[in-house]
Design a protein around this motif. Sequence first.
Motif, short mmCIF file in Angstrom:
data_model
loop_
_atom_site.label_atom_id
_atom_site.label_comp_id
_atom_site.label_asym_id
_atom_site.label_seq_id
_atom_site.Cartn_x
_atom_site.Cartn_y
_atom_site.Cartn_z
N GLU A 9 0.91 -1.33 0.07
CA GLU A 9 -0.02 -0.04 0.01
C GLU A 9 1.05 1.31 -0.01
O GLU A 9 0.50 2.30 -0.60
CB GLU A 9 -0.81 -0.19 1.40
CG GLU A 9 -2.02 -0.79 1.14
CD GLU A 9 -2.83 -0.87 2.56
OE1 GLU A 9 -3.93 -1.40 2.35
OE2 GLU A 9 -2.57 0.02 3.27
N THR A 88 -5.39 10.52 -2.91
CA THR A 88 -5.66 9.01 -3.21
C THR A 88 -4.23 8.02 -2.55
O THR A 88 -4.13 7.26 -1.88
CB THR A 88 -6.22 8.29 -4.49
OG1 THR A 88 -7.21 9.21 -4.81
CG2 THR A 88 -6.17 6.85 -4.45
N ALA A 91 -3.42 8.79 0.93
CA ALA A 91 -4.53 7.95 1.69
C ALA A 91 -4.08 6.47 1.88
O ALA A 91 -4.30 5.92 3.08
CB ALA A 91 -5.99 7.75 1.24
N LEU A 92 -3.60 6.04 0.77
CA LEU A 92 -2.93 4.64 0.85
C LEU A 92 -1.72 4.72 1.92
O LEU A 92 -1.67 3.75 2.63
CB LEU A 92 -2.35 4.14 -0.34
CG LEU A 92 -3.38 4.04 -1.57
CD1 LEU A 92 -2.88 3.76 -3.14
CD2 LEU A 92 -4.15 2.36 -0.97
N HIS A 95 -2.95 5.06 5.38
CA HIS A 95 -3.34 3.78 5.96
C HIS A 95 -2.27 2.64 6.33
O HIS A 95 -2.64 1.86 7.05
CB HIS A 95 -4.43 3.05 4.90
CG HIS A 95 -5.16 1.83 5.15
ND1 HIS A 95 -4.78 0.55 5.03
CD2 HIS A 95 -6.21 1.90 6.05
CE1 HIS A 95 -5.63 -0.30 5.62
NE2 HIS A 95 -6.38 0.61 6.09
N TRP A 102 -9.98 3.05 6.95
CA TRP A 102 -9.84 3.89 5.57
C TRP A 102 -10.46 5.04 5.56
O TRP A 102 -9.99 6.05 5.03
CB TRP A 102 -10.41 2.72 4.42
CG TRP A 102 -9.76 1.85 4.01
CD1 TRP A 102 -9.84 0.49 4.14
CD2 TRP A 102 -8.41 1.94 3.10
NE1 TRP A 102 -8.70 -0.12 3.49
CE2 TRP A 102 -7.95 0.73 3.01
CE3 TRP A 102 -7.77 3.22 2.38
CZ2 TRP A 102 -6.86 0.48 2.00
CZ3 TRP A 102 -6.81 2.89 1.67
CH2 TRP A 102 -6.27 1.65 1.49
N ARG A 103 -11.61 5.14 6.53
CA ARG A 103 -12.17 6.46 6.47
C ARG A 103 -11.46 7.53 7.07
O ARG A 103 -11.41 8.63 6.75
CB ARG A 103 -13.48 6.17 7.18
CG ARG A 103 -14.34 7.49 7.52
CD ARG A 103 -15.55 7.12 8.29
NE ARG A 103 -16.72 6.29 7.50
CZ ARG A 103 -17.73 6.08 7.98
NH1 ARG A 103 -18.06 6.41 9.35
NH2 ARG A 103 -18.56 5.09 7.37
N ILE A 106 -8.56 8.65 4.56
CA ILE A 106 -8.99 9.48 3.49
C ILE A 106 -9.28 10.76 3.93
O ILE A 106 -8.73 11.88 3.35
CB ILE A 106 -10.58 8.81 2.96
CG1 ILE A 106 -9.95 7.60 2.27
CG2 ILE A 106 -10.98 9.87 1.84
CD1 ILE A 106 -11.19 6.96 1.78
#
Length: 370
Positions: A9, A88, A91-92, A95, A102-103, A106
């Motif tokens: 990720e 995006t 966010a990866l 995480h 995930w929420r 993001i």
Amino acid sequence: MRLAAHIVEFIAGLAIALIILDSAIRTFVLPRGNGVLLTRFTALSVRAVFDLAVRPTKTYQGRDRVMALYGPITLLTFPVVWLLGVGTGYALMFHATTPVGWRFAIRLSGSALLTLGFAVPNSAGAVGLVFTEAAIGLTLVALLIAYLPTIYAAFSRREIQVTQLSVRANTPPVAADLIIRAELAQFTDQLDDYWQHWELWFLELEETHTSLSILPFFRSPNADRSWLTAAGCVLDACAFRLSVMDQPFSAYPAVTIRAGFLSLRAIADTFQVPYNPDPDADDPISVAKEEFLAECKRMADRGVPLKADLDQAWLDFRGWRVNYDTVLITLAGLIMAPYAPWVSDRSLTRRRHRPPVRGNRSRSVRQDIN
């Protein structure tokens, strides 16, 4: 197993962020035409939407009103796509480096990207990611802000010459009208100076319309004018001057033609428009001999001195026009140029361009200008 997934990720997120940053730099900063896959995909996607929007229109005026928005909207779409991509990617990475779902990842990415500060990470590594994402977000916005004055300055310089041409060659511009008005105003002995202005215009056109690749789609304030139809008119007028006018040879219109077709070919390369890089003087062109002779008669009727051998004049004219005929007509279809004789009036069948023809495209003209 979970560690391996987080590593994947993080690498994927980092790759996305780097790809976005590379795309922005190559599009907005690099001073040369450089095909960027993401930028091209974005522009083509927006164009597909606009093609659907213009399909129901029955008139050019309707298409022009729609296509006038294509350039500005595409330009504003670039930073939106880039910001979404960076968000995006980060966010990866959030995480992968923080024990959150995930929420929240993001939410944390959006807060950092837009410098809102409503989401705060707990780990030191995540804080470092927040700082770098905020810096990238500010950089992308700053690039767009700096890019707009540059593109509109180039647009303004381009349009001054296009507007001036309408005084000499009507709207839409017609090459024979330019020659006729020069003769009636006893301006033909000053045409060499006029060609030099257009040679410089073509040189700047190549530089701006390849490095600022959205600029060709910015339409003139007057719906019936276009940088491309102006280019076609001037190139044809230079070809008339060299092939049919009963005057001593001059290198100035010849050099202007060379500057013009090299400029149009460079723009065609940017958009992967196919053309023959080394045409023969007797290759077919989109202008018929009957059309050429009709314009010659019109010029002769208005007092323009012409050569006696019009058959040879046609061969000479075709030898000049063959250098820019294909790129001129195909680009006219690509940008949906307004009607102009010998340019966009015959471009509809070439509106969809095919994959590019590769090879060395910097070749000399078919006529000797030395």
